[in-house]
Scaffold this motif. Structure first.
Motif, PDB file in Angstrom:
ATOM      1  N   VAL A 161      -4.728  -1.269 -22.172  1.00 25.19           N
ATOM      2  CA  VAL A 161      -4.972  -0.208 -21.468  1.00 25.19           C
ATOM      3  C   VAL A 161      -5.844   1.206 -22.183  1.00 25.19           C
ATOM      4  O   VAL A 161      -5.530   1.196 -23.028  1.00 25.19           O
ATOM      5  N   HIS A 162      -6.683   0.689 -21.523  1.00 23.02           N
ATOM      6  CA  HIS A 162      -8.713   2.040 -21.951  1.00 23.02           C
ATOM      7  C   HIS A 162      -8.050   3.278 -21.224  1.00 23.02           C
ATOM      8  O   HIS A 162      -7.367   3.692 -21.897  1.00 23.02           O
ATOM      9  N   TRP A 163      -8.144   3.296 -19.941  1.00 25.86           N
ATOM     10  CA  TRP A 163      -7.925   4.569 -19.080  1.00 25.86           C
ATOM     11  C   TRP A 163      -6.581   4.727 -18.763  1.00 25.86           C
ATOM     12  O   TRP A 163      -6.176   3.715 -18.004  1.00 25.86           O
ATOM     13  N   ALA A 164      -5.668   5.541 -18.772  1.00 24.76           N
ATOM     14  CA  ALA A 164      -4.241   5.767 -18.973  1.00 24.76           C
ATOM     15  C   ALA A 164      -4.229   6.731 -17.769  1.00 24.76           C
ATOM     16  O   ALA A 164      -3.133   6.797 -17.411  1.00 24.76           O
ATOM     17  N   GLY A 165      -5.428   7.046 -16.970  1.00 23.39           N
ATOM     18  CA  GLY A 165      -5.203   8.287 -15.832  1.00 23.39           C
ATOM     19  C   GLY A 165      -5.565   7.676 -14.106  1.00 23.39           C
ATOM     20  O   GLY A 165      -5.740   8.426 -13.928  1.00 23.39           O
ATOM     21  N   GLN A 166      -5.491   6.265 -14.539  1.00 24.38           N
ATOM     22  CA  GLN A 166      -5.613   5.896 -12.674  1.00 24.38           C
ATOM     23  C   GLN A 166      -4.662   5.483 -12.010  1.00 24.38           C
ATOM     24  O   GLN A 166      -3.258   5.737 -12.696  1.00 24.38           O
ATOM     25  N   LEU A 167      -4.400   6.053 -10.549  1.00 24.29           N
ATOM     26  CA  LEU A 167      -3.175   6.283  -9.943  1.00 24.29           C
ATOM     27  C   LEU A 167      -3.094   4.282  -9.636  1.00 24.29           C
ATOM     28  O   LEU A 167      -3.485   3.954  -9.979  1.00 24.29           O
ATOM     29  N   ASP A 168      -1.884   4.598  -9.386  1.00 24.41           N
ATOM     30  CA  ASP A 168      -0.814   3.436  -9.717  1.00 24.41           C
ATOM     31  C   ASP A 168      -0.359   3.696  -8.719  1.00 24.41           C
ATOM     32  O   ASP A 168       0.925   3.866  -7.901  1.00 24.41           O
ATOM     33  N   LYS A 169      -0.808   2.569  -7.677  1.00 21.57           N
ATOM     34  CA  LYS A 169      -0.822   2.945  -5.979  1.00 21.57           C
ATOM     35  C   LYS A 169      -0.187   1.464  -6.418  1.00 21.57           C
ATOM     36  O   LYS A 169       0.545   1.059  -5.156  1.00 21.57           O
ATOM     37  N   GLY A 193     -15.450  -1.411 -14.992  1.00 25.23           N
ATOM     38  CA  GLY A 193     -14.463  -1.875 -16.586  1.00 25.23           C
ATOM     39  C   GLY A 193     -14.047  -3.103 -16.641  1.00 25.23           C
ATOM     40  O   GLY A 193     -13.639  -3.391 -15.048  1.00 25.23           O
ATOM     41  N   TYR A 194     -13.688  -3.731 -17.121  1.00 23.68           N
ATOM     42  CA  TYR A 194     -12.756  -4.457 -16.835  1.00 23.68           C
ATOM     43  C   TYR A 194     -12.250  -4.935 -18.765  1.00 23.68           C
ATOM     44  O   TYR A 194     -12.649  -4.481 -20.270  1.00 23.68           O
ATOM     45  N   SER A 224      -9.946 -11.381 -18.195  1.00 17.09           N
ATOM     46  CA  SER A 224     -10.247 -10.642 -17.953  1.00 17.09           C
ATOM     47  C   SER A 224      -9.818  -9.929 -16.606  1.00 17.09           C
ATOM     48  O   SER A 224      -9.266 -11.129 -15.776  1.00 17.09           O
ATOM     49  N   VAL A 225      -9.340  -8.902 -15.835  1.00 24.06           N
ATOM     50  CA  VAL A 225      -9.140  -7.984 -14.971  1.00 24.06           C
ATOM     51  C   VAL A 225      -9.783  -7.130 -14.965  1.00 24.06           C
ATOM     52  O   VAL A 225     -10.574  -6.204 -15.778  1.00 24.06           O
ATOM     53  N   PRO A 226      -9.896  -6.735 -13.674  1.00 28.02           N
ATOM     54  CA  PRO A 226     -11.865  -5.375 -13.278  1.00 28.02           C
ATOM     55  C   PRO A 226     -10.311  -4.395 -12.859  1.00 28.02           C
ATOM     56  O   PRO A 226     -10.496  -4.024 -12.376  1.00 28.02           O
ATOM     57  N   ALA A 227     -10.370  -3.961 -14.254  1.00 33.88           N
ATOM     58  CA  ALA A 227      -9.161  -2.733 -14.369  1.00 33.88           C
ATOM     59  C   ALA A 227      -8.961  -1.826 -15.917  1.00 33.88           C
ATOM     60  O   ALA A 227      -9.609  -2.982 -16.673  1.00 33.88           O
ATOM     61  N   GLU A 228      -8.385  -0.773 -15.512  1.00 29.36           N
ATOM     62  CA  GLU A 228      -7.849  -0.338 -17.024  1.00 29.36           C
ATOM     63  C   GLU A 228      -6.880  -0.732 -17.745  1.00 29.36           C
ATOM     64  O   GLU A 228      -6.894  -0.027 -18.697  1.00 29.36           O
ATOM     65  N   GLU A 229      -6.338  -1.860 -17.109  1.00 25.66           N
ATOM     66  CA  GLU A 229      -5.057  -2.154 -18.042  1.00 25.66           C
ATOM     67  C   GLU A 229      -4.939  -3.693 -17.795  1.00 25.66           C
ATOM     68  O   GLU A 229      -5.279  -3.951 -16.806  1.00 25.66           O
TER      69      GLU A 229
END
Length: 753
Positions: free
Chosen positions: A69-77, A160-161, A243-248
């Protein structure tokens, strides 16, 4: 996705922050949390610099997961794949400033925690499997996207990826990743896990599964429904770059060490494959896609099969059973079928099961469109309007299966069709799902829903069928899927061309899917696009009737055999009768697959991992444990195939199904020429195969007429489960077979030694 330009440079506009150090870690019960950062020279290096948090867990014994995890503040929808989980099987040892060892059964992860020496090593019984070496965990910032605007100045953003690069060993080979139509061995390929309706002749696929198997004895499952990009030795020749286009990013290493054990653990994690009714193994015939047909046309086809003594189990009505522009309205076109209820009844009186085509779309001309719009049953645009386009059906909308009320509404029309006599549904499409500027009823992330949507669609239809027919009599014929979709069988290969090359690519696609947790598969016999020449038709019939499921289907031309010549009728008759007599064997192999994830159609290396010659073979396969099949992909009947090495204690030789005097040496290549009444089907030495030549239909009496084909000398008694055709989850009788006896049943002994 590639981010580098050779070994030393990055693509212009790309930056990567590589993790090089374990700053700190904590252990709580069976979970390890690590804080990773960049190379540290002094305390000032902790400023203006990203970190990556790594969480190590083990959902099941022999499986270790790492979540980065890079940034953990993303909304998990959401949504999230459902994984099975247990505890109490992990062990953690930590030597401060040196190493951490995380053990789950036979699988071990060692993390180097010495200063600036970050490294992960996954190991099994025989040493290293894979891991992270120098510069292999990183966060990528890409300014080549719409997200980056120079005018933002200090607040300039990059897409970010999360990037994880897993080591590959010398000679290591990779397989799976869903139904992929290129080479079976995936090394050197770039694969995007993103469902598309792209046919069978490109890099696109209907069934993308972010799970691959390595010849080194492990599998890797990337646990995200969003888009996953994999560079399989195609960017770094010693790594798989994920790779994934996401923060985790979360991946799980699934240990074997054999390919069978990898599939066993993977399906224990993501769900065991469901079973299908015995009648589904019979031949399916369809109306084809854009052909003109009515009740008279269909009846003529069925009479033709009966007159030629060709068994037929399922009749399928494709798209135009409904009026044009109204797909789906779930109403038979009254111009073509003025008495649909009566006609379905008459078809069932012939002993046929009925299948109809559906999709999750509703055209604007359908009476259901206004219902769906008024009640909020469709995927919406961000402004609250219904998402529509004219691709496929004019003004069509897409059912929002995250809305429980929409699911009930859709299921109600399915129940009405089943009350009319419909047994099963071909759940077509579900790949063309929008992911920008749309909202779902439950707020799910549209990009994560793009692939996941296929699961929701197939689940609604499958569970509705179970509520009416019961589990033992329910199945789909589905085109799209995602991880866990093995719970909603059967799946077919999609729109292939009518060529030998397309027949071969279809087989490759099926074998790749079988290495992704699925046990059932079918192709469009004869090819979908175009009209097959008679030779191709007969060769595809041979292959298609040695698949788990068998369907005659085309696009603009019918696939009834006599159109291509009465000799085609003879080939089809012989092939389907052979498949029906194999019913006890197929049901036994399916039950084993339900319990362990082992597919009915198997690449040879899955059964013979000790034979290195099997690892690249993708033009032949095993049908279950005992039968080797080498389809003929040439007009002149020539075929070259390999006979795998069997264990040294096996008595006897491989034997031709058609001529028991014809034997084959293990570990040898053969080239033969076959007429249309044969193909290479070889019986494994030391095997016991249950057959029943007296069966007229797969769901018939399993015990009357039962016999056992024994090839070679048996080193011990063999226990065979005879599955109940009316309840394919249950064993009707267990029979112990010795060299010459089988509890009163006939033994056909092949003396091949």
């Amino acid at each position: 996705m590639k981010f580098t330009n050779g070994m030393w440079h990055l693509e212009q506009g790309v930056q990567i922050d590589w993790m090089s150090n374990v700053e700190r870690l904590s252990v709580k019960e069976e979970t390890v949390d690590l804080l990773l950062n960049k190379f540290q020279r002094h305390r000032g290096d902790t400023l203006n610099s990203p970190t990556v948090s790594a969480k190590v867990t083990s959902p099941l014994e022999g499986i270790i997961g790492v979540k980065l995890v890079h940034w953990a503040g993303q909304l998990d929808k959401g949504p999230h794949y459902k994984l099975n989980w247990s505890s109490g099987h992990s062990k953690i040892d930590h030597t401060p400033n040196k190493s951490l060892r995380y053990t789950s059964g036979p699988l071990e992860l060692t993390v180097n925690t010495a200063a600036n020496e970050l490294g992960f090593v996954f190991a099994g019984d025989k040493g290293k499997l894979t891991g992270h070496s120098f510069r292999s965990i990183g966060y990528v910032g890409d300014e080549r996207t719409e997200k980056s605007r120079l005018a933002d100045g200090l607040y300039f953003e990059r897409q970010g990826y999360m990037l994880a690069e897993l080591d590959l060993g010398v000679g290591e080979k990779l397989y799976g990743l869903g139904e992929r139509f290129g080479p079976l061995v995936k090394n050197g390929q770039t694969v995007d896990i993103w469902n598309e309706d792209g046919g069978t002749s490109s890099e696109q696929a209907y069934k993308n599964i972010p799970f691959y198997i390595s010849s080194r004895g492990y599998g890797v499952f990337v646990n995200t429904p969003g888009k996953v990009s994999l560079e399989l030795q195609s960017e770094r020749t010693t790594r798989v770059n994920i790779s994934v286009p996401a923060e985790e990013l979360e991946y799980l290493i699934v240990y074997g060490p054999t390919p069978k054990e990898i599939l066993n653990r993977y399906t224990a994690l993501t769900g065991r494959p469901s079973l299908v009714p015995a009648w589904s193994y019979n031949l399916w015939l369809t109306t084809s896609f854009t052909t003109n047909y009515d009740e008279q046309t269909v009846t003529g086809f069925l009479d033709g099969f009966r007159e030629r003594d060709i068994p037929l189990g399922v009749f399928h009505f494709d798209c135009f059973w409904m009026k044009s522009y109204q797909w789906c309205d779930f109403e038979f076109d009254t111009d073509m079928f003025p008495d649909a209820d009566g006609y379905l009844k008459r078809l069932r009186e012939r002993g046929l099961h009925i299948s109809v085509w559906i999709n999750p779309y509703v055209g604007q001309a359908s009476p259901l469109f206004d219902q769906g719009k008024q009640n909020g049953y469709f995927i919406k645009r961000t402004d609250g309007s219904v998402w529509q386009w004219d691709m496929w059906q004019a003004g069509m909308a897409i059912v929002d299966f995250t809305n429980p009320a929409a699911c009930d509404w859709y299921a109600g029309y399915l129940r009405r069709l089943m009350e009319m006599g419909v047994d099963t549904f071909k759940t077509d499409f579900a790949e063309r799902i929008p992911f920008r500027n749309v909202v779902y009823h439950d707020g799910s992330d549209p990009a994560r829903m793009h692939n996941y949507y296929a699961l929701l669609y197939n689940r609604v239809v499958y569970e509705t069928m179970i509520s009416v027919h019961g589990r033992s009599q329910s199945l789909l014929f589905a085109r799209s899927s995602a991880p866990g979709g093995q719970a909603f069988p059967v799946h077919w290969g999609g729109d292939c061309e009518s060529t030998f090359e397309a027949m071969a690519e279809s087989l490759r696609g099926g074998l790749s899917l079988m290495l992704s947790g699925y046990i059932f598969w079918a192709s469009d016999i004869g090819g979908f696009e175009g009209t097959p020449p008679p030779a191709l038709y007969k060769r595809w019939v041979q292959f298609g009737l040695l698949s788990s499921h068998s369907r005659l289907h085309g696009s603009s031309s019918f696939r009834v055999p006599w159109i291509y010549g009465e000799d085609c009728s003879a080939v089809l008759r012989d092939c389907i009768k052979r498949k029906i007599l194999l019913t006890p064997y197929l049901l036994q192999e399916a039950l084993a697959g339900h319990r362990s994830g082992l597919p009915i159609m198997r690449p040879l290396f899955l059964e013979f991992p000790a034979d290195l010659n099997t690892y690249t073979l993708d033009t032949q396969y095993l049908l279950g444990t005992n039968l080797l099949v080498a389809p003929v992909f040439s007009e002149d009947g020539s075929v070259t195939f390999y006979v795998p090495r069997t264990p040294q204690d096996t008595q006897g030789k491989w034997v031709s199904w058609f001529d028991h005097s014809k034997t084959y040496e293990s570990g040898t290549w053969y080239t033969e020429t076959h007429d249309f009444d044969t193909l290479p089907i070889l019986v494994r030495p030391g095997s016991v195969t249950p057959l029943n030549p007296s069966l007229a239909v797969p769901e018939g009496d399993a015990l009357t007429g039962l016999q056992f084909l024994v090839n070679g000398e048996l080193t011990a008694d063999v226990v065979v489960d005879i599955v109940d055709p009316s309840k394919t989850h249950d064993v009707l009788k267990t029979v112990t077979v010795s060299q010459d006896s089988a509890e009163g049943y006939k033994v056909v002994r092949i003396k091949s030694a």
